[in-house]
Design an enzyme around this catalytic site. Structure first.
Site, mmCIF file in Angstrom:
data_model
loop_
_atom_site.group_PDB
_atom_site.id
_atom_site.type_symbol
_atom_site.label_atom_id
_atom_site.label_comp_id
_atom_site.label_asym_id
_atom_site.label_seq_id
_atom_site.Cartn_x
_atom_site.Cartn_y
_atom_site.Cartn_z
ATOM 1 N N ASP A 9 0.874 -1.179 0.000
ATOM 2 C CA ASP A 9 0.000 0.000 0.000
ATOM 3 C C ASP A 9 0.906 1.221 0.000
ATOM 4 O OD1 ASP A 9 -2.374 1.590 0.270
ATOM 5 O OD2 ASP A 9 -1.913 1.852 2.383
ATOM 6 N N SER A 10 0.296 2.399 -0.212
ATOM 7 C CA SER A 10 1.060 3.649 -0.140
ATOM 8 C C SER A 10 1.558 3.912 1.280
ATOM 9 C CB SER A 10 0.189 4.808 -0.598
ATOM 10 O OG SER A 10 -0.937 4.924 0.251
ATOM 11 N N GLY A 42 -3.185 8.909 -3.671
ATOM 12 C CA GLY A 42 -4.504 9.246 -4.208
ATOM 13 C C GLY A 42 -4.632 10.617 -4.833
ATOM 14 N N CYS A 72 -4.196 -1.413 -1.976
ATOM 15 C CA CYS A 72 -4.279 0.037 -2.170
ATOM 16 C C CYS A 72 -5.323 0.286 -3.244
ATOM 17 C CB CYS A 72 -2.914 0.561 -2.612
ATOM 18 S SG CYS A 72 -2.932 2.308 -3.106
ATOM 19 N N GLU A 153 -3.407 8.732 8.345
ATOM 20 C CA GLU A 153 -1.944 8.690 8.484
ATOM 21 C C GLU A 153 -1.478 9.491 9.711
ATOM 22 O OE1 GLU A 153 0.634 7.204 6.490
ATOM 23 O OE2 GLU A 153 -0.880 6.052 5.408
ATOM 24 N N CYS A 185 -10.756 2.740 -0.559
ATOM 25 C CA CYS A 185 -9.354 2.976 -0.206
ATOM 26 C C CYS A 185 -9.125 2.206 1.084
ATOM 27 C CB CYS A 185 -9.122 4.471 0.000
ATOM 28 S SG CYS A 185 -7.579 4.890 0.822
ATOM 29 N N HIS A 187 -7.326 2.720 3.506
ATOM 30 C CA HIS A 187 -7.235 3.532 4.720
ATOM 31 C C HIS A 187 -8.605 3.699 5.390
ATOM 32 C CE1 HIS A 187 -3.319 4.803 3.087
ATOM 33 N NE2 HIS A 187 -3.028 5.310 4.258
#
Lengths: 264, 264
Positions: A9-10, A42, A72, A153, A185, A187
């Site tokens: 993932d990022s 994104g 992701c 994050e 997403c 996240h």
């Protein structure tokens, strides 16, 4: 020969998939990479996302991964075809598995699905295509939620700020009355609480979890090497470690190692 | 020979310096680079920031810049010595000029300065060192404001969300009663409204502006080539263009070009 699974993932989002992996592939080895030097993906262009995703995949294959879970949403929506073309190992993204699950729910309801994603994911139209390929009658509405990744994050998964942005992005979707809401997403499941409070009548779909379910159909757990998760990031391993502990609910075994992703 | 000035930042923040450049060096040429493929810098490690800053500087020198304004607080706090060592052209950051201005104000008041910056800037301690080198008696408090850059990059420079995070980060600083508040990241002047509302009794210092003032002392305007701003980014030029219009209050002349910064 037993296989190893790579997940990337990022940044921290893919940990929602890693947590599901640990449940479904109990005691099996996986290698996680979070591109913390270049998060977020994104807001970036499709070309850049594709270039980064190829480096991430190459790193995991070099480390021994023989199946890749793209945990992701942004990469799954913008670069999955390129990854499948360029690499010899199976590559499983979040878009198709999440679309399938959502269609299953929506087809038994009002036939409506809401997709939440990053700007790049919404712009790609990948979820709409995947959903309407399965069932062209389903009505899809997509909403870009660009502040959700920075919130997660930075650890703002609940409280006033998370609720404020959830209201801003989602209030107009309430009357649409979707049967299923794809958290497009990886996240976003960290924000399930505030999202669920607004879209109370919809089933929230964790796209990272659906990707892991799809991986297990493709590769049964007994064919995967025994072991633990191994964690790599491209920057700031301590910060990742600290938030990973919050998100995974436990210490990350053996620490988190930092690598230079630009050399891949 | 007339000189060209290069200005860089991780993204949109440096436009606060570019706007000051246009006032102070009226009608003079500058080259702006925003590393939009890798923004934000403020959550990254010092090593990564340093590597990125070297690439950014090399790009501007290759484009003809003979003086570099580092319009990024995070780079100025973490990589300025390395840039000065590695490149032959003068490099002017935001830390020292902003520290000088703040000390000037604080020395005539209560002797207190608040520094607002990214996590990487606060961690570096660079502002404290610069301030106490000028005047060891000044009391400095630093506050990391990690959500400010995502807010600005997504256009939330006023309204409820901006005010909410400003309160969260700054409310404890009110009683400190600083004479001067250094906006130590060049994104932060875009949030001057909400910051000023909370820290009403302090003078807000625009660090990007102070860097441009320092550059003009070093290189008088008549020695700089005539021309306009030239804008480069490492990703998504349209998005940059759209927000640059909001922040600069006008169209960006000749558009914004996209370059591959990882090749520098």
């Amino acid at each position: 020969m037993a296989k190893t699974i790579g997940i990337f993932d990022s940044g921290l989002g893919g940990l929602t998939a890693a947590a599901e992996f640990e449940k479904l592939f109990n005691g099996k080895k996986y290698i996680y990479f979070g591109d913390t030097a270049r998060v977020p993906y994104g807001t970036k262009s499709a070309d850049t996302i594709c270039r980064y995703a190829c480096q991430d995949t190459k790193f995991l294959i070099d480390k021994g991964a023989s199946l890749i879970i793209v945990a992701c949403g942004t990469v799954s929506a913008n670069a999955i075809d390129e990854l499948k073309k360029r690499f010899d190992v199976p590559v499983i993204g979040v878009v198709e598995p999440a679309a399938e699950k959502a269609v299953e729910i929506a087809a038994a309801g009002n036939g409506r699905i809401t997709v939440l994603g990053t700007s790049a994911t919404v712009k790609s139209g990948a979820y709409e295509r995947a959903i309407n390929k399965i069932d062209p009658k389903i009505e899809v509405r997509s909403v870009a939620c660009p502040m959700f990744v920075p919130l997660v994050e930075n650890g703002y998964t609940e409280g006033e700020a998370a609720a404020l942005f959830a209201r801003e992005y989602l209030e107009n979707s309430v009357s649409f009355g979707a049967d299923a809401v794809i958290l497009g997403c990886t996240h976003y499941p960290h924000l399930s609480g505030v999202i669920g409070e607004i879209l109370q009548r919809s089933v929230l779909i964790n796209s990272g979890k659906e990707a892991v379910v799809a991986a297990k159909k493709y590769l049964p757990a007994h064919m995967v090497s025994d072991g633990n998760g191994e964690f790599y990031v491209s920057d700031a391993p301590e910060a990742f470690s600290r938030l990973a502990r919050v998100f995974m609910g436990r210490e990350v075994a053996d620490g988190v190692k930092c690598i230079d992703i630009e050399s891949y």
